[in-house]
Design a protein around this motif. Structure first.
Motif, PDB file in Angstrom:
ATOM      1  N   TYR A 343      41.364  21.199  45.743  1.00 17.92           N
ATOM      2  CA  TYR A 343      41.418  22.542  45.184  1.00 17.92           C
ATOM      3  C   TYR A 343      41.401  22.385  43.662  1.00 17.92           C
ATOM      4  CZ  TYR A 343      42.936  23.483  49.929  1.00 17.92           C
ATOM      5  OH  TYR A 343      43.009  23.542  51.289  1.00 17.92           O
ATOM      6  N   TYR A 345      40.890  23.359  39.676  1.00 22.89           N
ATOM      7  CA  TYR A 345      41.056  24.417  38.673  1.00 22.89           C
ATOM      8  C   TYR A 345      40.619  23.928  37.300  1.00 22.89           C
ATOM      9  CZ  TYR A 345      43.865  26.407  42.419  1.00 22.89           C
ATOM     10  OH  TYR A 345      44.281  26.903  43.624  1.00 22.89           O
ATOM     11  N   PHE A 348      39.083  26.178  34.504  1.00 25.55           N
ATOM     12  CA  PHE A 348      39.899  27.166  33.802  1.00 25.55           C
ATOM     13  C   PHE A 348      40.750  26.549  32.687  1.00 25.55           C
ATOM     14  CE2 PHE A 348      39.368  28.523  38.276  1.00 25.55           C
ATOM     15  CZ  PHE A 348      38.573  29.646  38.046  1.00 25.55           C
ATOM     16  N   HIS A 379      43.928  29.764  47.425  1.00 21.60           N
ATOM     17  CA  HIS A 379      43.060  29.210  46.387  1.00 21.60           C
ATOM     18  C   HIS A 379      42.028  30.253  45.939  1.00 21.60           C
ATOM     19  CE1 HIS A 379      40.658  26.345  44.159  1.00 21.60           C
ATOM     20  NE2 HIS A 379      39.600  26.618  44.921  1.00 21.60           N
ATOM     21  N   GLN A 380      41.454  30.985  46.898  1.00 18.08           N
ATOM     22  CA  GLN A 380      40.482  32.019  46.549  1.00 18.08           C
ATOM     23  C   GLN A 380      41.108  33.092  45.673  1.00 18.08           C
ATOM     24  OE1 GLN A 380      39.102  33.368  50.361  1.00 18.08           O
ATOM     25  NE2 GLN A 380      37.580  31.730  50.571  1.00 18.08           N
ATOM     26  N   THR A 383      41.826  31.574  42.077  1.00 19.80           N
ATOM     27  CA  THR A 383      40.584  31.427  41.311  1.00 19.80           C
ATOM     28  C   THR A 383      39.971  32.780  40.974  1.00 19.80           C
ATOM     29  OG1 THR A 383      39.388  31.138  43.398  1.00 19.80           O
ATOM     30  CG2 THR A 383      40.035  29.147  42.218  1.00 19.80           C
ATOM     31  N   SER A 387      39.270  33.735  37.188  1.00 20.98           N
ATOM     32  CA  SER A 387      37.894  34.108  36.818  1.00 20.98           C
ATOM     33  C   SER A 387      37.867  35.469  36.154  1.00 20.98           C
ATOM     34  CB  SER A 387      36.994  34.108  38.057  1.00 20.98           C
ATOM     35  OG  SER A 387      36.946  32.841  38.652  1.00 20.98           O
TER      36      SER A 387
END
Length: 1009
Positions: A343, A345, A348, A379-380, A383, A387
């Motif tokens: 997962y 990141y 970012f 996780h979705q 993110t 985003s």
């Protein structure tokens, strides 16, 4: 039917014998002048001879036989159309090409018009071909019919379906064969017939994926050739075929209405049609009918499996060298058996490097105790949030927030700031159509918000962020699983309900008018436009723009509400007059009830004596007879003759039946449902609270022209009694007010209430069930409502439900307001939240008004933005005068100030997304600005003068409130006017004073407290 005159008297008369000395006459002299008198007379003579020879035609599903004369009217009419098309004088001037075209049109028509049998297109073709052969054999019609073989023997025949629901479909293309190319059509039809056996699919699959797709293929090819002026398919080059395939792709992928269901065709169905059409194109190319294999690509472009991430689509995946994932603090690696889930990141880091370094360890612990699916959803969501924040940072929003988020000082971000950012993400999740979340359902989005709350609680427990909790989506489950109750303007007559998908022009207009709406809203918009098509001439609907569409929908809604009320009013008055007639009859009774019992029922009297008395007193149809019968019923049966036979059975028959007889003493059930409808329409209240109204529901008010009406208690309103105010007298256009109807109904139901239990007697609406007096039930009220609709021609074809009345009333009320404010309907509906009211009133035409408001705001905002930029108006294609006028209108509010965002929710007591009501807080608000136009300054002058005139009185009555609310306004106005009177705005100030002088006599102030 009348007997026909002699054949010699009228050569254009055909008489059809029906048996038992009856006949039916057909007269065709109206065609003689246009077609030629000799020709029409010869056809009629041939029809008469057909009877003598007993010429009969038998249909495939016919019950009995169909007489040959039934085709004549259609025959003459189609022949006349052919003459008119080519400007021919009569049938004698027709050449072989004209006769050939007429034969084509006649064969395609359903000419047997005066029978009610459900026959298929194939059988009509066969019958019409037989008719033409008879006229050709008789020498009346000189047409070569060798080209027109039996439809199943035709080389252009593909399929004839069995009749379903009385209809069937024939795929036969002789009509377009010459235009498209006879060889091409015949070869293609032969291919489709072969595929029926060789494609190795079921009959239904072959019909859907080959026969119907081929029908659509030819249906698009014919108009394409016409529009591009190609003689036939022989003239098409490879580029020409490619043009046609592009044309075919647009017809498949564009938004359109299904001819079967009347709904917008879904993306899934379009994709299936695209794939099956590609299969058809491949087969045509393989047979050599197309120069190469053509293909319709998917709207989003082709995806190559080899480019995907799945190991099953990558060649040599298992022999590829596995790349080791380098350790990174921005990648969570969760071990699950022998598999490691990553997962990441890392993308970012520029947004929140230090924040992620603190947050990811907490997420790592949380992910390890979740299932694989739960981790994926978390996780979705994370993110998605990050985003969104990156997009907001990119447009320069909240600079202080992002400065802290990107540094080690991220913990300094306050809870309110985080809350604002998270609620903006929530709004983007719900409303945005450009992100993957937009395709998810409302319930799914509600669950994603809940998932974020869980993740945020984990971060807050680790002291990474302050505690914040987002609200979910109200009524998410209900909005997902149910549809809003339709209002009256959404309903289409039943007979038109299955035909609206077949009108090409209507579908094009629907597509045009529904462009402002997303896929979820289009179905409702289609219902409104289809209802308008059934109500208005089609030409009028085609001319509608968005503004007039809103107006016409509102008119239709109002018209149907008025029709519903008018019919209910007529029914109630009819049964009230019926009841009054019964009361007059009781007064005219010749004997008391006890005397009637003694004369008719005492066993001491002989049977013959009692019968004579009955004949004299109750058997007749005079008013005293009815009065005696009603009086006897009241004494002997307590006014209820339900289930009683013998003497009372004959009384019921004499006076119209049980319900009619009972209605002389008690309210008829139609009077009960009519009163229910009157109250629903006049108040817009819920069905159940009206149905459960108490008997003592009317209360006097200080205004003698109105009375307070009390409804039943609603559970969702915490069992608080709901009240409304209604006029006592009928309003213009009405014969009866709801208050009058309640009073009349109470008078009609007095006898019921005397016999009923106390709890039943204390409710307004009463009914009888197996001889017992009860409160009317929901099921009985709905049954009576359906019967009410059936009895009124203007309503019987509409699928109206009682629950449709409330949204219709609230919509009417909201759109009666010049500003279309939801608060108007909210007050009438007694809703605590405007969100609840929106479930009723957020319909197509309301949304169109909001779209227009947004457009007007965009134009106004543009005017304010470009005002200070030299030459901006010219660059936008706008004249200087238009820009000045637009700017003046955009900056004006009526009080001299404007608001950048009235729904920002900045002031205490207001909420984000709802209109601000804190007018008194404008002077110190960061959203307030003042633009120095002449109109704005004039408004500020007049408002300041009004405040000045009220200042002394308000200080004496409430000094603290004045100081807190309106003294800041006085200060702002004085300072602003002083600045406007100097510098560049001095000329505008002088002009504004003149405007203020002109407006002062008509200035209408508002109460300050």
């Amino acid at each position: 039917m009348n007997n026909a005159p002699s054949k010699m008297e009228n050569p254009y008369l055909v008489v059809e014998p029906l048996g038992s000395a009856r006949s039916r006459a057909y007269e065709y002299s109206r065609y003689a002048e246009r077609l030629g008198s000799t020709f029409v007379a010869a056809v009629c003579q041939h029809a008469r001879d057909s009877y003598d020879k007993q010429f009969l035609i038998k249909g495939s599903r016919a019950v009995g036989l169909i007489l040959a004369v039934a085709h004549l009217d259609s025959f003459f009419c189609i022949l006349k159309n052919t003459l008119d098309k080519y400007h021919l004088v009569s049938t004698s001037a027709m050449e072989s090409s004209h006769l050939h075209e007429f034969a084509n049109d006649f064969l395609a028509s359903r000419s047997i018009t005066n029978c009610n049998l459900s026959t298929s297109d194939t059988h009509h073709y066969e019958k019409n071909l037989a008719i033409l052969k008879r006229y050709a054999d008789a020498g009346i019609l000189c047409v070569d019919l060798q080209h027109f073989a039996s439809v199943k023997q035709s080389p252009y025949y593909v399929l004839h379906t069995e009749p379903t629901n009385g209809t069937s479909i024939t795929y036969e293309y002789s009509r377009i064969a010459d235009r498209v190319g006879a060889m091409f059509v015949a070869s293609a039809c032969a291919l489709i017939r072969e595929l029926r056996k060789t494609a190795n699919v079921t009959e239904r699959t072959w019909q859907d994926n080959y026969a119907e797709r081929f029908d659509h293929f030819l249906g698009q090819l014919h108009p394409f050739l016409e529009s591009m002026h190609y003689r036939s398919t022989e003239a098409l080059s490879e580029d020409g075929w490619q043009q046609f395939v592009d044309y075919l792709a647009r017809s498949i992928l564009e938004d359109r209405v299904s001819g079967k269901t009347g709904n917008m065709i879904s993306a899934k169905t379009k994709d299936k049609q695209r794939l099956t059409t590609n299969k058809l194109l491949a087969n045509l190319a393989l047979r050599g009918l197309l120069p190469k294999r053509f293909e319709i690509p998917p709207p989003g472009g082709r995806m190559r499996a080899v480019d995907g991430e799945s190991k099953f689509t990558q060649r040599g995946f298992y022999v590829k060298e596995k790349k080791e994932v380098a350790y990174s603090p921005f990648i969570l690696m969760i071990q699950q058996g022998d598999k490691t889930n990553l997962y990441s990141y890392e993308a970012f880091q520029p947004l929140a490097r230090f924040f992620l370094l603190e947050a990811l360890p907490a997420l790592d612990r949380y992910y390890n105790i979740r299932t694989n699916q739960q981790r994926k959803v978390c996780h979705q969501v994370v993110t998605s949030l990050l985003s969104f924040l990156m997009r907001q940072k990119g447009i320069g929003s909240m600079p202080d927030f992002f400065r802290n988020l990107g540094s080690a000082a991220f913990r300094r971000i306050e809870a309110m700031t985080w809350e604002k950012a998270l609620y903006e993400w929530r709004a983007d999740l719900i409303c945005d159509t450009a992100t993957p979340e937009s395709s998810r359902s409302i319930l799914r989005k509600h669950k994603l918000i809940g998932t974020l709350n869980q993740v945020w609680a984990v971060l807050a427990s680790s002291n990474v962020v302050p505690e914040v909790k987002l609200k979910g989506i109200k009524n998410a489950k209900a909005r997902q699983t149910s549809k809003s109750r339709p209002c009256l303007a959404q309903l289409s007559p039943r007979e038109n309900g299955t035909e609206h998908g077949k009108d090409t022009e209507r579908n094009a207009l629907i597509s045009k008018l529904t462009r402002p709406f997303d896929e979820f809203e289009k179905s409702e918009a289609i219902e409104f436009i289809t209802a308008l098509y059934a109500h208005l001439p089609s030409q009028n609907v085609k001319l509608l723009d968005l503004d007039s569409l809103v107006s016409e929908i509102r008119k239709l809604n109002t018209f149907r509400l008025e029709s519903l009320r008018r019919c209910a009013e007529l029914d109630f008055l009819q049964w009230y007059e019926h009841w009054l007639f019964g009361q007059r009859a009781l007064i005219e009774a010749t004997h008391s009830s006890q005397e009637l019992i003694a004369l008719l029922d005492y066993t001491e009297r002989s049977v013959s004596d009692r019968r004579r008395n009955a004949t004299k007193l109750i058997t007749g149809t005079t008013l005293p007879n009815l009065g005696n019968a009603l009086s006897l019923m009241l004494e002997a049966l307590d006014g209820n003759s339900s289930g009683i036979s013998g003497r009372y059975h004959h009384l019921k028959r004499r006076w119209g039946g049980h319900e009619q007889l009972q209605a002389y003493l008690h309210p008829h059930k139609r009077a009960t449902v009519a009163l229910w409808i009157l109250l629903l329409v006049d108040t817009g209240a819920n069905c159940e609270v009206v149905r459960e109204m108490p008997t003592n529901c009317l209360t006097k008010t200080e205004d003698s022209t109105h009375m307070t009406v009390s409804f039943g208690q609603k559970a969702r309103a915490h069992y608080v009694r709901i009240n409304d105010s209604l006029p006592v007298a009928p309003q213009p256009g009405q014969k009866l007010s709801a208050v009058q109807a309640i009073r009349y109904y109470l008078s009609m139901s007095v006898r019921y209430r005397e016999e009923a239990d106390v709890s039943v007697a204390n409710t307004l609406f009463l009914d009888t069930q197996q001889g017992h007096i009860v409160t009317i039930t929901e099921s009985r009220a709905r049954e009576d409502f359906k019967a009410f609709l059936r009895d009124h021609p203007e309503l019987h074809n509409l699928d109206i439900r009682p629950s449709s009345i409330r949204p219709s009333c609230l919509l009417e009320l909201q759109h009666r307001d010049p500003l279309i404010r939801i608060e108007t309907a909210q007050a009438q509906a007694d809703h605590a939240s405007a969100t609840t009211t929106g479930i009723y009133t957020q319909r197509t035409h309301t949304k169109l008004v909001q779209i227009e408001k947004i457009r007007a705001f965009t134009i106004a905002f543009q005017a304010v933005i470009i005002e200070s930029i030299d030459g901006a108006a010219e660059k936008l294609g706008m004249s200087h005068e238009a820009a000045v006028k637009l700017f003046s209108n955009a900056a004006r509010s009526g009080l001299g100030v404007a608001c950048l965002n009235s729904k920002a929710g900045i002031q205490p007591g207001t909420q984000q997304g709802e209109s601000c009501t804190r007018l008194d807080a404008c002077p110190g608000c960061e959203m307030r600005y003042i633009v120095g136009t002449a109109d704005n300054i004039a408004d500020l002058i007049l408002f300041n003068e009004y405040l000045e005139s009220r200042e002394e009185n308000e200080i004496m009555s409430n000094a603290i409130a004045w100081e807190n609310r309106w003294l800041p306004w006085r200060t702002l106005a004085e300072v602003a006017l002083a600045k406007f009177s100097q510098g560049e705005t001095a000329s505008s100030y002088i002009q504004a004073k003149s405007i203020a002088d002109a407006r002062r006599p008509n200035y209408k102030p508002f109460p300050l407290f």
